[in-house]
Design a protein around this motif. Sequence first.
Motif, PDB file in Angstrom:
ATOM      1  N   ARG A 276       0.836  -1.199   0.000  1.00 45.84           N
ATOM      2  CA  ARG A 276       0.000   0.000   0.000  1.00 45.84           C
ATOM      3  C   ARG A 276       0.873   1.252   0.000  1.00 45.84           C
ATOM      4  O   ARG A 276       0.564   2.240  -0.673  1.00 45.84           O
ATOM      5  CB  ARG A 276      -0.931   0.003   1.210  1.00 45.84           C
ATOM      6  N   LEU A 277       1.956   1.196   0.759  1.00 44.27           N
ATOM      7  CA  LEU A 277       2.899   2.315   0.799  1.00 44.27           C
ATOM      8  C   LEU A 277       3.514   2.556  -0.579  1.00 44.27           C
ATOM      9  O   LEU A 277       3.600   3.702  -1.042  1.00 44.27           O
ATOM     10  CB  LEU A 277       4.004   2.021   1.816  1.00 44.27           C
ATOM     11  N   ILE A 278       3.920   1.493  -1.252  1.00 49.00           N
ATOM     12  CA  ILE A 278       4.518   1.629  -2.589  1.00 49.00           C
ATOM     13  C   ILE A 278       3.512   2.252  -3.551  1.00 49.00           C
ATOM     14  O   ILE A 278       3.831   3.187  -4.288  1.00 49.00           O
ATOM     15  CB  ILE A 278       4.996   0.262  -3.121  1.00 49.00           C
ATOM     16  N   GLY A 279       2.286   1.755  -3.533  1.00 42.42           N
ATOM     17  CA  GLY A 279       1.260   2.258  -4.441  1.00 42.42           C
ATOM     18  C   GLY A 279       0.972   3.736  -4.246  1.00 42.42           C
ATOM     19  O   GLY A 279       0.975   4.509  -5.210  1.00 42.42           O
ATOM     20  N   ARG A 280       0.738   4.145  -3.012  1.00 43.03           N
ATOM     21  CA  ARG A 280       0.397   5.554  -2.795  1.00 43.03           C
ATOM     22  C   ARG A 280       1.597   6.479  -3.004  1.00 43.03           C
ATOM     23  O   ARG A 280       1.440   7.630  -3.399  1.00 43.03           O
ATOM     24  CB  ARG A 280      -0.232   5.771  -1.421  1.00 43.03           C
TER      25      ARG A 280
END
Length: 210
Positions: A64-68
């Motif tokens: 989720r961190l990578i995506g956002r």
Amino acid sequence: MIRMGDTHVLCTATIEDRVPPFVKGSGLGWVTAEYGMLPRSTTSRMRREATAGKQGGRTVEIQRLIGRSLRAGVDRVALGERQITVDCDVIQADGGTRCASITGGWVALKIAVLKLMKTGEVVSDPMVDPVAAISCGIYAGQAVMDLDYPEDSEAGVDGNFIMTASHRLIEVQMSAEGSTFSRDQMNQLMDLAEKGVGELATLQREAVGA
């Protein structure tokens, strides 16, 4: 493939002519990510999450961190209503895998977008600014950058800094490990992170020929 010391991550980007239901009909594109560690990416074999039937909390949090983080550097209007999924597979881990995944993931994303521009499917470049990440911490009383596993496990203060090449902050994760830290030390780590991200952004541009 991004290599930061002994941390090696394979990053790929896949373009799909669809978007999640909550984006459909908005005219906006979407960038998402998946992250995983291979069983022998660590010193002792770790169990494949697929055999457990679900992803662990750490994996979900990191992807989720990578995506956002990657979405923060993309003009989703210019991207058009399509999705790009960035897969980050950790082949070898020695600390900083999420930072390496974000930094390498941006390169994979940029290459995918360049393909769309070459075919004329995207007219203007939606990649607003390179996005990179670096770990910094206080180890043995000194501010250090890109901590390896031994440094990370013994650091008094550990932080991950995600920002654009123009030093716009996307996310900062900082915590003390058994001790506290001062505002001056935090500023010192921020300055170190800006320097590191600046160097990474230069390498990113060179990797994609920009």
